[in-house]
Design an enzyme around this catalytic site. Structure first.
Site, PDB file in Angstrom:
ATOM      1  N   LYS A 181      58.762  -2.416   9.520  1.00 26.79           N
ATOM      2  CA  LYS A 181      59.882  -2.317  10.472  1.00 26.79           C
ATOM      3  C   LYS A 181      60.805  -3.516  10.317  1.00 26.79           C
ATOM      4  O   LYS A 181      60.354  -4.652  10.358  1.00 26.79           O
ATOM      5  CB  LYS A 181      59.345  -2.278  11.904  1.00 26.79           C
ATOM      6  CG  LYS A 181      58.430  -1.108  12.190  1.00 26.79           C
ATOM      7  CD  LYS A 181      57.762  -1.235  13.549  1.00 26.79           C
ATOM      8  CE  LYS A 181      56.763  -2.353  13.614  1.00 26.79           C
ATOM      9  NZ  LYS A 181      55.937  -2.354  14.834  1.00 26.79           N
ATOM     10  N   THR A 212      63.942  -5.299  24.833  1.00 27.44           N
ATOM     11  CA  THR A 212      63.246  -4.636  23.723  1.00 27.44           C
ATOM     12  C   THR A 212      61.732  -4.840  23.820  1.00 27.44           C
ATOM     13  O   THR A 212      61.029  -4.774  22.813  1.00 27.44           O
ATOM     14  CB  THR A 212      63.746  -5.177  22.367  1.00 27.44           C
ATOM     15  OG1 THR A 212      63.618  -6.601  22.392  1.00 27.44           O
ATOM     16  CG2 THR A 212      65.178  -4.797  22.101  1.00 27.44           C
ATOM     17  N   GLY A 214      58.154  -3.953  24.005  1.00 25.83           N
ATOM     18  CA  GLY A 214      57.377  -2.744  23.717  1.00 25.83           C
ATOM     19  C   GLY A 214      57.977  -1.802  22.684  1.00 25.83           C
ATOM     20  O   GLY A 214      57.518  -0.663  22.556  1.00 25.83           O
ATOM     21  N   THR A 215      58.948  -2.268  21.907  1.00 30.36           N
ATOM     22  CA  THR A 215      59.547  -1.357  20.904  1.00 30.36           C
ATOM     23  C   THR A 215      58.530  -0.921  19.852  1.00 30.36           C
ATOM     24  O   THR A 215      58.490   0.241  19.459  1.00 30.36           O
ATOM     25  CB  THR A 215      60.760  -2.012  20.195  1.00 30.36           C
ATOM     26  OG1 THR A 215      60.371  -3.301  19.734  1.00 30.36           O
ATOM     27  CG2 THR A 215      61.959  -2.130  21.106  1.00 30.36           C
ATOM     28  N   GLY A 216      57.715  -1.882  19.401  1.00 30.21           N
ATOM     29  CA  GLY A 216      56.737  -1.569  18.357  1.00 30.21           C
ATOM     30  C   GLY A 216      55.673  -0.603  18.869  1.00 30.21           C
ATOM     31  O   GLY A 216      55.283   0.353  18.171  1.00 30.21           O
ATOM     32  N   CYS A 217      55.210  -0.836  20.105  1.00 33.36           N
ATOM     33  CA  CYS A 217      54.192   0.053  20.701  1.00 33.36           C
ATOM     34  C   CYS A 217      54.770   1.458  20.843  1.00 33.36           C
ATOM     35  O   CYS A 217      54.106   2.465  20.540  1.00 33.36           O
ATOM     36  CB  CYS A 217      53.786  -0.452  22.090  1.00 33.36           C
ATOM     37  SG  CYS A 217      53.212  -2.150  22.117  1.00 33.36           S
TER      38      CYS A 217
HETATM   39  N1  LIG Z   1      68.154  -4.268  18.269  1.00 34.22           N
HETATM   40  C1  LIG Z   1      67.703  -3.143  17.736  1.00 34.22           C
HETATM   41  N2  LIG Z   1      68.517  -2.095  17.526  1.00 34.22           N
HETATM   42  C2  LIG Z   1      68.064  -0.946  16.994  1.00 34.22           C
HETATM   43  N3  LIG Z   1      66.797  -0.750  16.623  1.00 34.22           N
HETATM   44  C3  LIG Z   1      65.932  -1.779  16.772  1.00 34.22           C
HETATM   45  C4  LIG Z   1      66.317  -3.016  17.340  1.00 34.22           C
HETATM   46  N4  LIG Z   1      65.212  -3.841  17.398  1.00 34.22           N
HETATM   47  C5  LIG Z   1      64.203  -3.138  16.889  1.00 34.22           C
HETATM   48  N5  LIG Z   1      64.624  -1.900  16.492  1.00 34.22           N
HETATM   49  C6  LIG Z   1      63.785  -0.832  15.935  1.00 34.22           C
HETATM   50  O1  LIG Z   1      62.686  -0.685  16.816  1.00 34.22           O
HETATM   51  C7  LIG Z   1      61.511  -0.348  16.097  1.00 34.22           C
HETATM   52  C8  LIG Z   1      60.429  -1.396  16.381  1.00 34.22           C
HETATM   53  O2  LIG Z   1      60.719  -2.494  15.538  1.00 34.22           O
HETATM   54  P1  LIG Z   1      60.364  -3.995  15.855  1.00 34.22           P
HETATM   55  O3  LIG Z   1      60.643  -4.729  14.581  1.00 34.22           O
HETATM   56  O4  LIG Z   1      61.048  -4.430  17.098  1.00 34.22           O
HETATM   57  O5  LIG Z   1      58.823  -3.851  16.114  1.00 34.22           O
HETATM   58  P2  LIG Z   1      57.849  -4.888  16.714  1.00 34.22           P
HETATM   59  O6  LIG Z   1      58.315  -6.272  16.463  1.00 34.22           O
HETATM   60  O7  LIG Z   1      56.493  -4.526  16.247  1.00 34.22           O
HETATM   61  O8  LIG Z   1      57.965  -4.587  18.231  1.00 34.22           O
HETATM   62  P3  LIG Z   1      57.116  -5.338  19.345  1.00 34.22           P
HETATM   63  O9  LIG Z   1      57.618  -6.735  19.334  1.00 34.22           O
HETATM   64  O10 LIG Z   1      57.453  -4.584  20.577  1.00 34.22           O
HETATM   65  O11 LIG Z   1      55.669  -5.255  18.956  1.00 34.22           O
HETATM   66  C9  LIG Z   1      61.936  -0.271  14.635  1.00 34.22           C
HETATM   67  O12 LIG Z   1      62.289   1.071  14.342  1.00 34.22           O
HETATM   68  C10 LIG Z   1      63.174  -1.149  14.585  1.00 34.22           C
HETATM   69  O13 LIG Z   1      64.015  -0.837  13.513  1.00 34.22           O
HETATM   70  C1  LIG Z   2      49.086  -5.389  25.532  1.00 37.18           C
HETATM   71  C2  LIG Z   2      50.233  -5.636  24.622  1.00 37.18           C
HETATM   72  N1  LIG Z   2      50.290  -5.007  23.430  1.00 37.18           N
HETATM   73  C3  LIG Z   2      51.328  -5.213  22.601  1.00 37.18           C
HETATM   74  C4  LIG Z   2      52.359  -6.061  22.946  1.00 37.18           C
HETATM   75  C5  LIG Z   2      53.496  -6.295  21.983  1.00 37.18           C
HETATM   76  O1  LIG Z   2      54.749  -5.946  22.528  1.00 37.18           O
HETATM   77  P1  LIG Z   2      55.984  -6.960  22.514  1.00 37.18           P
HETATM   78  O2  LIG Z   2      56.006  -7.591  21.144  1.00 37.18           O
HETATM   79  O3  LIG Z   2      57.179  -6.126  22.783  1.00 37.18           O
HETATM   80  O4  LIG Z   2      55.724  -8.023  23.556  1.00 37.18           O
HETATM   81  C6  LIG Z   2      52.272  -6.708  24.201  1.00 37.18           C
HETATM   82  N2  LIG Z   2      53.219  -7.563  24.626  1.00 37.18           N
HETATM   83  N3  LIG Z   2      51.210  -6.482  25.010  1.00 37.18           N
END
Ligand SMILES: Nc1ncnc2c1ncn2[C@@H]1O[C@H](COP(=O)(O)OP(=O)(O)OP(=O)(O)O)[C@@H](O)[C@H]1O
Ligand SMILES: Cc1ncc(COP(=O)(O)O)c(N)n1
Length: 272
Positions: A181, A212, A214-217
């Protein structure tokens, strides 16, 4: 909304940590599962005391009860797809891998959660080895962000070429597909899917949003639902990318820090 293959009875599972503020972890997963019309189940691995400002404490759940949760679910309601998120310790990781290996596990999505957006470490340093050795090889698809991909491969990632190189190295660890990602890079939000003859980009405009959490979750849970509904990996990732983009576009201020994304609940009067 994003698909017509609606069957609310399709069982899906998340094995992850609880986020008390509801924006990430188990809570984000279950919201996504419901929004995308599946029957969500959960195995909680850790409790975090967390809000939009940060993570303030973590208590891991005992590996015995983690094992038991997985066993009773698999022996009763076999999930069509599942994800693993926060797993924190080497023992918990080994326990999950050993327990899952007793069952036929389909469509396993691994989001190798390491550090929260607020900067708190959700995976102990000594747990990385077990994650690589026991869990990642079991995955159908893993969904690291660029920092996680760097941490696992040792490859520094600044651009798409670096993402490709890291994806190749991640595939050598055994998952069928890798989605690196690009949310943390500059420019458009570009994710790279690689594996089994596939190399495809999923792009969206970078949205200027602060909320943003929880975007990855959310993205990995959306992929779980789409695989469970029978979409192939490219469709599953494409649909899920659309979902997360809309969820970020409609993210909102709640609390005082990094707020959550929005999960488009629609009231459905009919349905099955
Ligand atoms: N500002 C943004 N605009 C559009 N899409 C975004 C943006 N930030 C993240 N994304 C998209 O959101 C999804 C999650 O990516 P991200 O890199 O944020 O994951 P992550 O770091 O694992 O998230 P988290 O920090 O919640 O665990 C991907 O599809 C990414 O391209
Ligand atoms: C329990 C749990 N699982 C995953 C994340 C990652 O999400 P984020 O990177 O958006 O804080 C989090 N903050 N908490």
């Amino acid at each position: 909304m994003i698909n017509n293959k609606t069957n609310y009875r399709v069982p899906v599972l998340t094995i992850a940590g609880s986020d008390s503020s509801g924006g990430a972890g188990i809570q984000a997963d279950l919201k996504t599962f419901s929004a995308l019309k599946t029957f969500g189940m959960s195995v909680i691995t850790a409790i975090t005391a967390q809000n939009t400002r940060g993570v303030f404490a973590v208590e891991e759940i005992s590996k015995e009860i983690i094992k038991k949760q997985i066993e009773v679910i698999f022996e009763d309601i076999h999930p069509k797809a599942l994800k693993i998120g926060m797993v924190s310790s080497p023992d918990i990781i080994k326990q999950i891998a050993d327990t899952l290996s007793k069952y036929e596990v389909n469509n396993l999505v691994i989001d190798p959660v390491m550090i929260s957006k607020s900067g708190y470490s959700l995976l102990r340093t000594e747990a990385k080895e077990n994650l690589i050795k026991y869990l990642i090889p079991m995955a159908y698809i893993i969904t690291p962000n660029t920092m996680e991909a760097e941490e696992i491969t040792g490859i520094h990632i600044e651009n798409l070429e670096d993402m490709k190189e890291a994806a190749k190295k991640l595939l050598e660890l055994g998952p069928k597909y890798v989605l690196v990602k690009g949310g943390h890079l500059d420019g458009d939000a570009v994710d790279l899917l690689m594996g089994d003859g596939v190399c495809e980009l999923f792009e969206s405009k970078r949205l200027d949003r602060k909320n943003t959490h929880g975007t990855g979750c959310t993205l990995s849970s959306a992929i779980v639902t789409q695989l469970a509904h029978g979409y192939d990996v490219k469709e599953a990732v494409g649909n899920s990318k659309n979902y997360i983009t809309k969820a970020i576009e409609n993210s909102f201020d709640i609390g005082h820090g990094i707020g959550p994304v929005h999960h488009f609940y629609e009231f459905d009067k009919g349905g099955n």
